[in-house]
Design a protein around this motif. Sequence first.
Motif, PDB file in Angstrom:
ATOM      1  N   SER A   1       0.660  -1.216   0.092  1.00  0.00           N
ATOM      2  CA  SER A   1      -0.074   0.230  -0.156  1.00  0.00           C
ATOM      3  C   SER A   1       0.869   1.273  -0.138  1.00  0.00           C
ATOM      4  CB  SER A   1      -0.982   0.057   1.213  1.00  0.00           C
ATOM      5  OG  SER A   1      -0.028   0.041   2.520  1.00  0.00           O
TER       6      SER A   1
ATOM      7  N   MET B   1      -5.773   5.464  -8.205  1.00  0.00           N
ATOM      8  CA  MET B   1      -6.183   5.223  -6.593  1.00  0.00           C
ATOM      9  C   MET B   1      -7.065   4.191  -6.508  1.00  0.00           C
ATOM     10  SD  MET B   1      -6.847   9.272  -5.247  1.00  0.00           S
ATOM     11  CE  MET B   1      -7.117   8.839  -3.745  1.00  0.00           C
ATOM     12  N   ARG B   2      -7.947   3.695  -7.614  1.00  0.00           N
ATOM     13  CA  ARG B   2      -8.847   2.733  -7.717  1.00  0.00           C
ATOM     14  C   ARG B   2      -7.867   1.494  -7.490  1.00  0.00           C
ATOM     15  NH1 ARG B   2     -11.121   3.580 -11.787  1.00  0.00           N
ATOM     16  NH2 ARG B   2     -12.997   4.708 -11.155  1.00  0.00           N
TER      17      ARG B   2
ATOM     18  N   LEU C   1      -6.469   0.981  -4.233  1.00  0.00           N
ATOM     19  CA  LEU C   1      -7.222   0.673  -3.033  1.00  0.00           C
ATOM     20  C   LEU C   1      -7.490  -0.927  -3.309  1.00  0.00           C
ATOM     21  CD1 LEU C   1      -9.305   1.759  -0.844  1.00  0.00           C
ATOM     22  CD2 LEU C   1     -11.074   1.984  -2.792  1.00  0.00           C
ATOM     23  N   TYR C   2      -7.876  -1.165  -4.533  1.00  0.00           N
ATOM     24  CA  TYR C   2      -8.327  -2.659  -4.727  1.00  0.00           C
ATOM     25  C   TYR C   2      -7.362  -3.854  -4.869  1.00  0.00           C
ATOM     26  CZ  TYR C   2     -13.028  -0.592  -4.663  1.00  0.00           C
ATOM     27  OH  TYR C   2     -13.984   0.010  -4.211  1.00  0.00           O
TER      28      TYR C   2
ATOM     29  N   ARG D   1      -5.102  -5.251  -2.343  1.00  0.00           N
ATOM     30  CA  ARG D   1      -5.513  -6.461  -1.157  1.00  0.00           C
ATOM     31  C   ARG D   1      -5.453  -7.863  -1.575  1.00  0.00           C
ATOM     32  NH1 ARG D   1     -11.318  -3.505   0.311  1.00  0.00           N
ATOM     33  NH2 ARG D   1     -10.755  -1.839   1.184  1.00  0.00           N
TER      34      ARG D   1
END
Length: 363
Positions: free
Chosen positions: A178, A214-215, A218-219, A222
């Motif tokens: 991240s 950013m998307r 963010l995903y 993970r």
Amino acid sequence: MYINDKLDELLKAESSQPYRITYMHHIIFWAIYFGLNTLRWGSMHDDFEYSIKTNLIGFPIHIALSYFNVYFLMPKYVYRRKYITYTAIVLLSLFIMLLVKYNLTYYLVSTNVWPEGPAELAGEGLTLNYAIQTMLGELYVVSFATAIKITVDWLRENSKFHDLEKRQLTTELKFLRSQVSPHFFFNTLNNIYSLTLEKSDKAPEVILKLSGLMRYLLYATRKRKQDLKSEIDCIQNYIDLERIRFNDSLQIDIGISGDLENKMIAPMLLVPLIENCFKHGASKNIGDMHIAIDVNVADDFLYFNVSNTIPTNDMDSKVATRSGGIGLSNVKKRLELGYDPKDYDLSIFEKENMFHVDLKLKV
């Protein structure tokens, strides 16, 4: 269900199951032990009735001594390093159980309490030899049961340790994945602000690219692995956003070859290498700046090479190669945690006023 929850479930599934001793395990263990011991002594004396009777007397004593040692004496004395007290109590317990076993056998089974002993001692009662042999037999059973308990406890603690270690590694990997410099987002937002003041037609495009990046952050971070093509798209968005800051002073050459389809990579593994070029190269350089990026996939391996002009002030001062920078350290750590040593090769060096990072990675 969130992807992080799924990762936690996967981690639990891969972890060793806790080692637990249930009541059923106790029952099965002593039942098997009783059966084998009865067969053994019955065959030895050719008298299974005698063997059953003596084992019915002996086994409650075995069980009492074993549990007394495992669940009371060891936690109270051994784990607290009171070895002399522990030894004294064990010997006293063995002697008391000897007296109990002798009297129960003598009055309930046979006056010949030691038929397997020497013939000349038959019917002699409680002799020293009988006492030693009986106490050693009890000690053998207690030691065997204690060894099983200690082994199971060790396996349980070892399993907990490895589970904790896996959780720590997973947490560390999530954190490393991240990490992208906050300065990048700060500078990009400043650029967007400037473009909106100028009412530039580039503003919507920049916002769209920043949203896509950013998307992805963010995903994708993970997941344990991400499509290589998506990682390359993220890099291109990143570069397009950085171009706005440097305009014509920055020359970027990108070459992409090979088959990127169905290739997987740890997410955000390559972006720090690109970010490093801008953070330690373009942003510090006075004058023209050159960044070269080459991406090639061949024989299930990714060959990723990136180089940037070394800033003039770095060349004048005798600063060591930036192999220990945060971004590069991040990449090194993630490679160590997420890949086998044989599946990657990372090389960092300076050559002809250029800073090079070459990565060979199995995808």
